[in-house]
Design an enzyme around this catalytic site. Structure first.
Site, PDB file in Angstrom:
ATOM      1  N   CYS A  88       1.077  -4.625   4.174  1.00 34.10           N
ATOM      2  CA  CYS A  88       0.382  -5.903   4.013  1.00 34.10           C
ATOM      3  C   CYS A  88       0.930  -6.552   2.747  1.00 34.10           C
ATOM      4  O   CYS A  88       1.955  -6.102   2.228  1.00 34.10           O
ATOM      5  CB  CYS A  88      -1.139  -5.738   3.994  1.00 34.10           C
ATOM      6  SG  CYS A  88      -1.850  -4.947   2.540  1.00 34.10           S
TER       7      CYS A  88
ATOM      8  N   VAL B 143      -2.873  -2.800  -0.682  1.00 33.26           N
ATOM      9  CA  VAL B 143      -4.235  -2.362  -1.004  1.00 33.26           C
ATOM     10  C   VAL B 143      -5.155  -2.472   0.203  1.00 33.26           C
ATOM     11  O   VAL B 143      -5.868  -1.521   0.548  1.00 33.26           O
ATOM     12  CB  VAL B 143      -4.803  -3.164  -2.196  1.00 33.26           C
ATOM     13  CG1 VAL B 143      -6.260  -2.818  -2.436  1.00 33.26           C
ATOM     14  CG2 VAL B 143      -3.977  -2.911  -3.448  1.00 33.26           C
TER      15      VAL B 143
ATOM     16  N   HIS C 263       1.504  17.496  -1.469  1.00 27.65           N
ATOM     17  CA  HIS C 263       0.291  18.045  -2.072  1.00 27.65           C
ATOM     18  C   HIS C 263      -0.985  17.673  -1.326  1.00 27.65           C
ATOM     19  O   HIS C 263      -1.942  18.451  -1.328  1.00 27.65           O
ATOM     20  CB  HIS C 263       0.146  17.574  -3.517  1.00 27.65           C
ATOM     21  CG  HIS C 263       1.172  18.151  -4.436  1.00 27.65           C
ATOM     22  ND1 HIS C 263       0.966  18.226  -5.794  1.00 27.65           N
ATOM     23  CD2 HIS C 263       2.401  18.692  -4.216  1.00 27.65           C
ATOM     24  CE1 HIS C 263       2.026  18.780  -6.368  1.00 27.65           C
ATOM     25  NE2 HIS C 263       2.908  19.048  -5.427  1.00 27.65           N
TER      26      HIS C 263
ATOM     27  N   ARG D  21       4.726  -7.997  -0.547  1.00 23.02           N
ATOM     28  CA  ARG D  21       4.888  -9.005  -1.590  1.00 23.02           C
ATOM     29  C   ARG D  21       5.070  -8.370  -2.968  1.00 23.02           C
ATOM     30  O   ARG D  21       5.196  -9.080  -3.956  1.00 23.02           O
ATOM     31  CB  ARG D  21       3.684  -9.946  -1.611  1.00 23.02           C
ATOM     32  CG  ARG D  21       3.586 -10.795  -0.356  1.00 23.02           C
ATOM     33  CD  ARG D  21       2.353 -11.670  -0.377  1.00 23.02           C
ATOM     34  NE  ARG D  21       2.332 -12.556   0.788  1.00 23.02           N
ATOM     35  CZ  ARG D  21       1.259 -13.200   1.204  1.00 23.02           C
ATOM     36  NH1 ARG D  21       0.112 -13.055   0.560  1.00 23.02           N
ATOM     37  NH2 ARG D  21       1.323 -13.984   2.260  1.00 23.02           N
TER      38      ARG D  21
ATOM     39  N   ARG E 280      -3.671  25.972  -4.093  1.00 17.93           N
ATOM     40  CA  ARG E 280      -4.390  24.871  -4.750  1.00 17.93           C
ATOM     41  C   ARG E 280      -4.367  23.595  -3.911  1.00 17.93           C
ATOM     42  O   ARG E 280      -5.352  22.859  -3.879  1.00 17.93           O
ATOM     43  CB  ARG E 280      -3.852  24.626  -6.160  1.00 17.93           C
ATOM     44  CG  ARG E 280      -2.462  24.032  -6.235  1.00 17.93           C
ATOM     45  CD  ARG E 280      -2.010  23.884  -7.705  1.00 17.93           C
ATOM     46  NE  ARG E 280      -0.811  23.133  -7.816  1.00 17.93           N
ATOM     47  CZ  ARG E 280       0.419  23.634  -7.682  1.00 17.93           C
ATOM     48  NH1 ARG E 280       0.586  24.920  -7.440  1.00 17.93           N
ATOM     49  NH2 ARG E 280       1.485  22.856  -7.807  1.00 17.93           N
TER      50      ARG E 280
END
Length: 156
Positions: A71, A75, A104, A115, A139
């Site tokens: 996008c 975000v 991980h 952008r 872990r």
């Protein structure tokens, strides 16, 4: 690129990610066994959650084993994708995070901002993501189990 016989990638993005998504599709098309383009197919305004859902459906349905969503900033698609059980998405604008997110944290969806970064860096990030394999050290496995428990039961 990893073994193209086993790499099935679903890719999608909104109007702001459309130009970079198309460049990635063009570059990846010949290097993966299956490339599923979940749209959009133009730069007409559209809603990023629709493409997070479309890519997630391909992963959860077993038709793809990795996903990429683009996008404007990365975000929005990251937030939307992470609402879907079974999806572990992260915004990555560097190769280290893209690789380590898989190794991980068993990240299965890469989110990038069309952008924010240029195509050459995007190609390097995509390659790092696709080449990475989850390494279930004690872990890592312990931490992933905690994440999956949160996904299953919430924080109550």
């Amino acid at each position: 690129m990893p073994d193209s016989d086993s790499l099935r990638v679903a890719i999608g993005g909104d109007h702001a990610g459309f130009p970079l998504k198309n460049m990635i599709v063009e570059r990846l098309g010949r290097n993966v066994s299956k490339l599923i383009d979940c749209g959009t197919n133009s730069d007409a305004s559209c809603d990023y959650p629709d493409f997070a859902v479309a890519v997630a459906k391909e992963l959860l349905g077993g038709r793809a084993n990795k996903g990429i969503i683009v996008c404007g900033s990365g975000v929005g698609v990251s937030v939307a994708a992470n609402k879907i059980p079974g999806i572990r998405a992260a915004i990555c604008h560097d190769t280290y995070s893209a690789r380590q997110g898989v190794e991980h944290d068993d990240m299965n969806v890469l989110c990038i901002g069309g952008r924010i970064i240029g195509p050459e860096l995007a190609f390097e990030i995509v390659e790092a993501f696709l080449n990475a394999k989850y390494t279930p050290l004690e872990r890592h496995a312990r931490r992933l189990e905690k994440v999956l428990e949160i996904e299953k039961n919430g924080i109550a």
